[in-house]
Motif scaffolding. Structure first.
Motif, short mmCIF file in Angstrom:
data_model
loop_
_atom_site.label_atom_id
_atom_site.label_comp_id
_atom_site.label_asym_id
_atom_site.label_seq_id
_atom_site.Cartn_x
_atom_site.Cartn_y
_atom_site.Cartn_z
N GLN A 1 0.83 -1.21 0.00
CA GLN A 1 0.00 0.00 0.00
C GLN A 1 0.87 1.26 0.00
N LEU A 2 1.91 1.26 0.81
CA LEU A 2 2.82 2.41 0.85
C LEU A 2 3.43 2.65 -0.52
N PHE A 3 3.93 1.59 -1.11
CA PHE A 3 4.58 1.68 -2.41
C PHE A 3 3.63 2.27 -3.45
N GLN A 4 2.45 1.69 -3.57
CA GLN A 4 1.52 2.13 -4.59
C GLN A 4 1.00 3.54 -4.33
N LYS A 5 0.67 3.85 -3.10
CA LYS A 5 0.14 5.18 -2.78
C LYS A 5 1.22 6.25 -2.89
N PHE A 31 3.87 6.24 -4.94
CA PHE A 31 4.11 6.52 -6.35
C PHE A 31 2.90 7.13 -7.05
N ALA A 32 1.70 6.83 -6.56
CA ALA A 32 0.52 7.48 -7.13
C ALA A 32 0.50 8.97 -6.77
N SER A 33 0.95 9.29 -5.55
CA SER A 33 0.95 10.69 -5.12
C SER A 33 2.20 11.45 -5.55
N THR A 34 3.27 10.71 -5.84
CA THR A 34 4.55 11.33 -6.19
C THR A 34 5.14 10.59 -7.39
N PRO A 35 4.49 10.67 -8.54
CA PRO A 35 4.92 9.87 -9.69
C PRO A 35 6.35 10.16 -10.17
N ASN A 36 6.82 11.38 -9.96
CA ASN A 36 8.19 11.69 -10.40
C ASN A 36 9.23 10.91 -9.58
N ALA A 37 8.85 10.38 -8.44
CA ALA A 37 9.77 9.57 -7.63
C ALA A 37 10.07 8.23 -8.28
N MET A 38 9.20 7.78 -9.15
CA MET A 38 9.40 6.47 -9.78
C MET A 38 10.69 6.41 -10.58
N THR A 39 11.08 7.52 -11.17
CA THR A 39 12.31 7.50 -11.97
C THR A 39 13.54 7.26 -11.10
N SER A 80 5.12 5.53 -15.63
CA SER A 80 4.74 4.17 -15.23
C SER A 80 3.62 4.23 -14.20
N ASP A 81 2.77 3.22 -14.22
CA ASP A 81 1.66 3.13 -13.27
C ASP A 81 1.94 1.97 -12.31
N PRO A 82 2.25 2.28 -11.03
CA PRO A 82 2.60 1.22 -10.08
C PRO A 82 1.45 0.28 -9.75
N SER A 83 0.22 0.65 -10.08
CA SER A 83 -0.90 -0.22 -9.77
C SER A 83 -1.44 -0.98 -10.97
N SER A 84 -0.87 -0.74 -12.15
CA SER A 84 -1.37 -1.43 -13.34
C SER A 84 -0.97 -2.91 -13.32
N LYS A 85 -1.79 -3.72 -13.93
CA LYS A 85 -1.51 -5.15 -13.98
C LYS A 85 -0.19 -5.42 -14.70
N ASP A 86 0.07 -4.68 -15.77
CA ASP A 86 1.33 -4.86 -16.50
C ASP A 86 2.53 -4.58 -15.61
N SER A 87 2.46 -3.51 -14.84
CA SER A 87 3.57 -3.17 -13.95
C SER A 87 3.72 -4.21 -12.84
N LEU A 88 2.59 -4.63 -12.28
CA LEU A 88 2.64 -5.57 -11.16
C LEU A 88 3.17 -6.94 -11.58
N ASN A 114 5.44 -7.24 -14.13
CA ASN A 114 6.77 -7.03 -14.70
C ASN A 114 7.81 -7.45 -13.66
N PRO A 115 8.65 -8.46 -13.97
CA PRO A 115 9.62 -8.94 -12.99
C PRO A 115 10.54 -7.84 -12.45
N ARG A 116 10.93 -6.91 -13.30
CA ARG A 116 11.79 -5.82 -12.85
C ARG A 116 11.06 -4.94 -11.84
N PHE A 117 9.80 -4.67 -12.12
CA PHE A 117 8.99 -3.86 -11.23
C PHE A 117 8.79 -4.58 -9.90
N VAL A 118 8.45 -5.84 -9.96
CA VAL A 118 8.20 -6.63 -8.76
C VAL A 118 9.45 -6.67 -7.88
N LYS A 119 10.61 -6.87 -8.49
CA LYS A 119 11.85 -6.92 -7.73
C LYS A 119 12.11 -5.60 -7.02
N LYS A 120 11.94 -4.50 -7.73
CA LYS A 120 12.15 -3.18 -7.12
C LYS A 120 11.11 -2.90 -6.04
#
Length: 166
Positions: A33-37, A39-47, A55-63, A65-71
Motif C-alpha cells: 500500500q505504501l509503495f503504490q500510494k 508513487f501514485a501521489s509522487t509519480p516523479n519519484a518512480m524514476t 509508469s503506473d505502479p498499480s497497473s496489472k502490467d507493472s505488477l 513485470n519482474p523488474r517492477f516486482v523486484k524493485k
C-alpha cells in the motif's frame, strides 16, 4: 530532532506499530500500500527507482513485470525495516538514531531523492496506518503522534541531505 519527543508520543507510536505488526503478512500488506500510494501521489519519484516516466505502479502490467516486482519488494523491505529500526531506537538511542538518519539523508542524495519525497511518504504512511488500523487504535491523538515522530525522522534525513548540497 528525534530526541525532542515526549515519552507518551513515542509510546503511542510504538504501541500502534505493534498493532500493525499483528496484521497478517503486514510487511507485504502495508508495504505494498505504501509503495503504490507513494508513487501514485509522487509519480516523479518512480524514476529514482529506475521506472520509466509515466509508469503506473498499480497497473496489472507493472505488477507482473519482474523488474517492477523486484524493485517493489526491495522498496517495501527497506522502508519497513527503516521504520522498525527507527522505532526501536526512539528514546535511549535517539542521539544515535539522529546520526544514522543524517547519514541516510546524505546517502539518499546519491540516489537522486528529492527532499519533497520525505514528507510525501509521511502523508502516505498516515493514510496507510488509517487503512490498516481501526479507529479505536488510530485515534486523532495517535495520528498526531505519528505525524510528530515521522516528521522528526524525515527532518533529520533532510538535514543530512542538505549537508551534501552545501
Amino acid at each position: 530532532m528525534v530526541h525532542d519527543m515526549s515519552y507518551n508520543t513515542v509510546s503511542n507510536v510504538i504501541a500502534t506499530w505493534e498493532k500493525v505488526r499483528q496484521v497478517k503478512d503486514y510487511e507485504h500488506v502495508v508495504g505494498t500500500q505504501l509503495f503504490q500510494k507513494f508513487f501514485a501521489s509522487t509519480p516523479n519519484a518512480m524514476t529514482v527507482f529506475g521506472f520509466p516516466k509515466g509508469s503506473d505502479p498499480s497497473s496489472k502490467d507493472s505488477l507482473e513485470n519482474p523488474r517492477f516486482v523486484k524493485k517493489a519488494k526491495w522498496f517495501i523491505r527497506v522502508f519497513i525495516q527503516m521504520i522498525e529500526r527507527s522505532l526501536d531506537m526512539l528514546g535511549p538511542d535517539s542521539e544515535l538514531l539522529t546520526e544514522i538518519l543524517l547519514e541516510l539523508g546524505q546517502r539518499h542524495v546519491r540516489y537522486g531523492v528529492d527532499t519533497s519525497y520525505y514528507p510525501a511518504m509521511g502523508k502516505v504512511l498516515l493514510v496507510v496506518l488509517d487503512d490498516v488500523l481501526d479507529e479505536k487504535t488510530f485515534t486523532p491523538q495517535v495520528r498526531k503522534d505519528w505525524e510528530e515522530v515521522y516528521t522528526a525522522l524525515y527532518t533529520d534525513m533532510i538535514e543530512g541531505h542538505n549537508m551534501v548540497n552545501v
